[in-house]
Scaffold this active site. Structure first.
Site, PDB file in Angstrom:
ATOM      1  N   ASP A  47       0.773  -1.370  -0.137  1.00  0.00           N
ATOM      2  CA  ASP A  47       0.128  -0.170  -0.128  1.00  0.00           C
ATOM      3  C   ASP A  47       0.884   1.098  -0.056  1.00  0.00           C
ATOM      4  O   ASP A  47       0.614   2.250  -0.683  1.00  0.00           O
ATOM      5  CB  ASP A  47      -0.906   0.134   1.154  1.00  0.00           C
ATOM      6  N   LYS A 135     -11.478   5.609  12.442  1.00  0.00           N
ATOM      7  CA  LYS A 135     -11.534   5.301  10.956  1.00  0.00           C
ATOM      8  C   LYS A 135     -11.601   3.733  11.091  1.00  0.00           C
ATOM      9  O   LYS A 135     -10.727   3.098  11.504  1.00  0.00           O
ATOM     10  CB  LYS A 135     -10.615   5.662  10.581  1.00  0.00           C
ATOM     11  N   ARG A 156     -19.626  -0.023  -1.384  1.00  0.00           N
ATOM     12  CA  ARG A 156     -19.038   1.136  -2.092  1.00  0.00           C
ATOM     13  C   ARG A 156     -18.764   0.896  -3.839  1.00  0.00           C
ATOM     14  O   ARG A 156     -19.205   1.575  -4.667  1.00  0.00           O
ATOM     15  CB  ARG A 156     -17.903   1.572  -1.601  1.00  0.00           C
ATOM     16  N   LYS A 313     -14.149  15.592  10.371  1.00  0.00           N
ATOM     17  CA  LYS A 313     -15.164  16.212   9.435  1.00  0.00           C
ATOM     18  C   LYS A 313     -15.597  17.841   9.884  1.00  0.00           C
ATOM     19  O   LYS A 313     -15.484  17.922  11.308  1.00  0.00           O
ATOM     20  CB  LYS A 313     -16.248  15.421   9.244  1.00  0.00           C
ATOM     21  N   CYS A 486       7.121 -16.078 -22.009  1.00  0.00           N
ATOM     22  CA  CYS A 486       7.437 -16.414 -20.593  1.00  0.00           C
ATOM     23  C   CYS A 486       6.166 -16.362 -19.775  1.00  0.00           C
ATOM     24  O   CYS A 486       5.185 -15.601 -19.862  1.00  0.00           O
ATOM     25  CB  CYS A 486       7.992 -14.999 -19.567  1.00  0.00           C
TER      26      CYS A 486
END
Length: 731
Positions: A47, A135, A156, A313, A486
């Site tokens: 990530d 979160k 989502r 927020k 390959c």
């Protein structure tokens, strides 16, 4: 198709051309990585590497807004709909939230400063009021209620289109199936489906008792449960839910709620029966955001569920509307993550993996270590130069980090005499002078490296096919030169060719391609169209009906477009947007194949590196042979005259799309404009000819009005496409 090792002998372009080339390369790489991660479930990079590339692309596009295009990864929410579940188009897109990469207190300060700057607040203005929330590390969900009853639950997906999982969500006891009197006629509640740690441990214990495979972590277990086709399986998985926002809601004028603050909305959700995290609180200014981040971080391990950060927020909904969106994400919210968890282990070996593009990646084979809820045995070293920079050798003690709490990477070697140790009974890295809590003894790490351990060397031959390994001038990556010869590249080249945005061959997934390539049933792309019912039906888990479905999909894919075909060939640096530009400019494949570098440079957004790549690709006899064989197999498309692009009605025009149109989706509107010769840009500038604005248009509409750029509604767009002078300003 594959890329060849000699595609880029030309020197890199300079100035804005270099920037455009870099942006294009970053977009294509990010799109490939996203496809691997979200669709194939086989991520090839950590990530952290994806985030670095994404942030680099954001920075470049911020500095060169004219180079922003709607198909850039920065302009969309990443994800994909899985086969087998019904697609659901979100009436209000499920946008992602920007991640603050600075995990220290300054990350909260930077967000607060951005908000104050956007609101044009003077230094002596009172602190901005925020809502701070955990979160959650789960699966984002949208719950739609009509008349107080749950009628649909959707994931989502890509933010615009998700998956209908109503049958599974109904099994989650924390989610109400009906709501009390007084709720709006239409109510979409957004939140997170997750699995509590205790429930996860109990589930894995039951799996072990039955002799079944255990789950890696709560997030994967929750996501897998929600996406089951059989709701009976989901019902056996202990899932939970937290609400944190709203999607489509009946307007206040029609009987809907009239919230003034985000916190007030959360309190109302609680009264309607939805669970809301107990940690949610109001925070005044950056100082209270920092305090919240630190407090929740200290409590993180004691929480009954996994989190990977906190979310801030702006509390006032009026200020949220004033701040608006940056297409992909709201300006009024940010995710502030915690530092990735790190542990220490030993490098037992260094292997080499070969990817679809032929890139050779050194991978550290590790003594098993438990990091962030996962037992890690391998970690990427990226490339030879990164490996040497970190000075990693077999036998070294290394720090392993789960970047983004998801994918592991080697941070570096623990040097002798660094004053570091591992906590007894674990692999946690602590100061050698004391234990983590003052109770358990800490054992010093291993001493100096043995003098005879050699440096790692990249192999001269591909470990998969034995072809020569090469590294192009100016590149850090080594690549196998074998191309389609390959097997490692062959599989991914076939998957790339078959993907939805290329030839769209439904049913030709990873497991089937593995069997076709490993069993030597196919060796080149044209072999796909030579498959017969008997050769497919004899494969594992491939009944005659399934085999016939694949053959039907292959036959259907023969009728395609020139742009899709070009993209499917896998020419290095030729992504979806470049393929469309080539098809529009030349009109015919033969013209592209015979074009010289100078002719290719006349194509919109094609620079020297991309032009050289295309020219070199089609200069290879075996590549031309594959193209001719595909055409001989019946692959066809409509061609136009090479000069047709110049006569298109909107040729040379730049159009920006913003907001939600009444009947046209963004992709459909973009396709209509591009087919008429227009360039669809992602940001408004003085070079923009028209802005097409729908509902909730936001800052792009404001900028267009400020610059005096004509603004069209959907009717105006259709008039523009017909060649009728549109009545601007209707939006």
């Amino acid at each position: 198709m594959t890329e060849q090792s000699d595609l880029f002998p030309a020197p890199a372009p300079k100035g804005s051309a270099l920037v455009a080339t870099k942006i294009k390369a970053l977009r294509e790489q990010l799109n490939r990585w996203a496809h691997e991660y979200y669709v194939q479930d086989t991520p090839s990079v950590p990530d952290a590497e994806y985030d670095r590339a994404f942030q680099q692309l954001q920075a470049l596009e911020g500095a060169y807004p004219d180079l922003v295009t709607p198909d850039s990864p920065t302009q969309r929410v990443l994800g994909a709909v899985l086969d087998g579940l019904t697609p659901v188009r979100h009436r209000v897109p499920m946008l992602s939230i920007r991640t603050e990469t600075d995990t220290e207190a300054s990350g909260a300060q930077a967000f607060d400063a951005r908000v104050r700057r956007e609101l044009k607040l003077p230094p002596d203005a009172p602190p901005v009021e925020y809502v701070a929330e955990p979160k959650f590390d789960g699966l984002a969900m949208s719950l739609r209620y009509e008349g107080g009853r749950l009628v649909q639950a959707a994931t989502r997906g890509d933010g615009e289109v998700g998956e209908d999982v109503t049958h599974n969500v109904r099994t989650i006891r924390q989610i109400p199936l009906s709501l009390p009197a007084g709720v709006p006629p239409v109510l979409e509640v957004r939140g997170e489906v997750y699995m509590r740690r205790a429930d996860f441990d109990a589930l894995n214990e039951r799996q072990r008792e039955k002799g079944d495979k255990t789950f890696v972590n709560p997030r994967n277990a929750a996501a897998g449960a929600v996406r089951q086709l059989d709701s009976g399986i989901t019902a056996q998985r202990p899932l939970s839910f937290f609400a944190y926002g709203l999607g489509e809601v009946t307007p206040a004028a029609e009987g809907g709620p009239d919230f003034g603050t985000h916190f007030g909305m959360l309190q109302q959700l609680k009264e309607w029966g939805f669970p809301v995290a107990a940690q949610v609180q109001i925070a005044q200014g950056a100082s209270e955001l920092i305090a919240f981040h630190q407090r929740v971080g200290a409590e993180r391990d004691a929480l009954p569920y996994d989190i990977d950060g906190v979310v801030y927020k702006v509390n006032s909904l009026a200020l949220q509307r004033q701040l608006g969106f940056v297409t992909r994400e709201p300006r009024w919210a940010v995710a502030h993550k915690y530092p990735a968890q790190e542990m220490v282990t030993r490098v037992e070996g260094i292997d080499v993996q070969v990817g679809r593009t032929g890139k050779l990646t050194p991978v550290a084979r590790l003594a098993p270590v438990f990091v962030g809820g996962v037992t890690v045995t391998n970690a990427t070293l990226h490339n030879l130069f990164e490996l040497r920079r970190k000075k990693v050798r077999v036998g070294d003690q290394v720090i392993v980090r789960r970047a983004g709490d998801v994918i592991p990477e080697v941070v570096g070697v623990v040097p002798a005499g660094a004053g570091l140790a591992v906590l007894a009974g674990s692999d946690a890295l602590v100061d050698a002078a004391s234990s983590a809590d003052g109770t358990a003894p800490a054992q010093p790490l291993a001493g100096p490296r043995q003098p005879y351990v050699p440096n790692f060397r990249m192999p001269r031959q591909c470990p998969i096919c034995g072809s020569a390994v090469v590294r192009e001038p100016g590149e850090v990556n080594h690549r196998c030169s074998g191309g389609l010869f390959c097997p490692a590249q062959r599989k991914q080249a076939v998957l790339h060719f078959a993907q939805r945005r290329a030839m769209d061959i439904e049913g030709l997934g990873e497991k089937l391609v593995d069997q076709l390539v490993d069993g030597h049933v196919i060796r080149t792309l044209p072999d796909l169209y030579r498959l017969g019912l008997s050769s497919l039906a004899q494969l594992d888990r491939m009944a005659e009906k399934s085999a016939q479905n694949v053959l039907d999909a292959l036959d259907k894919s023969k009728r395609t477009t020139l742009a899709r075909f070009l993209f499917g060939l896998g020419i290095r640096h030729v992504g979806e947007a470049t393929a469309k530009d080539l098809a529009r400019h030349f009109g015919q494949l033969d013209a592209i194949m015979d074009a010289g570098v100078e002719q290719l440079l006349q194509v919109n957004d094609v620079g020297p590196v991309v032009a050289e790549a295309i020219h070199t690709f089609f200069a290879q006899p075996h590549n031309r042979e594959v193209v001719e064989q595909l055409r001989a197999c019946g692959v066809t498309w409509d061609e136009s005259e090479p000069a047709a692009a110049a006569t298109l009605p909107l040729a040379g025009m730049t159009v920006v799309l913003t907001g939600t149109l009444p009947t046209l989706g963004r992709d459909a509107a973009k396709d209509l404009l591009e087919s008429a010769g227009a360039k669809v840009a992602g940001s408004v500038s003085k070079k923009t000819h028209y802005v097409v604005a729908g509902a909730d248009a936001g800052s792009k509409l404001a900028k267009a009005q400020e610059l005096g750029i004509p603004v069209l509604d959907e009717d105006g767009l259709h008039a523009l496409l017909r060649g009728t002078p549109p009545n601007a300003g209707g939006a």
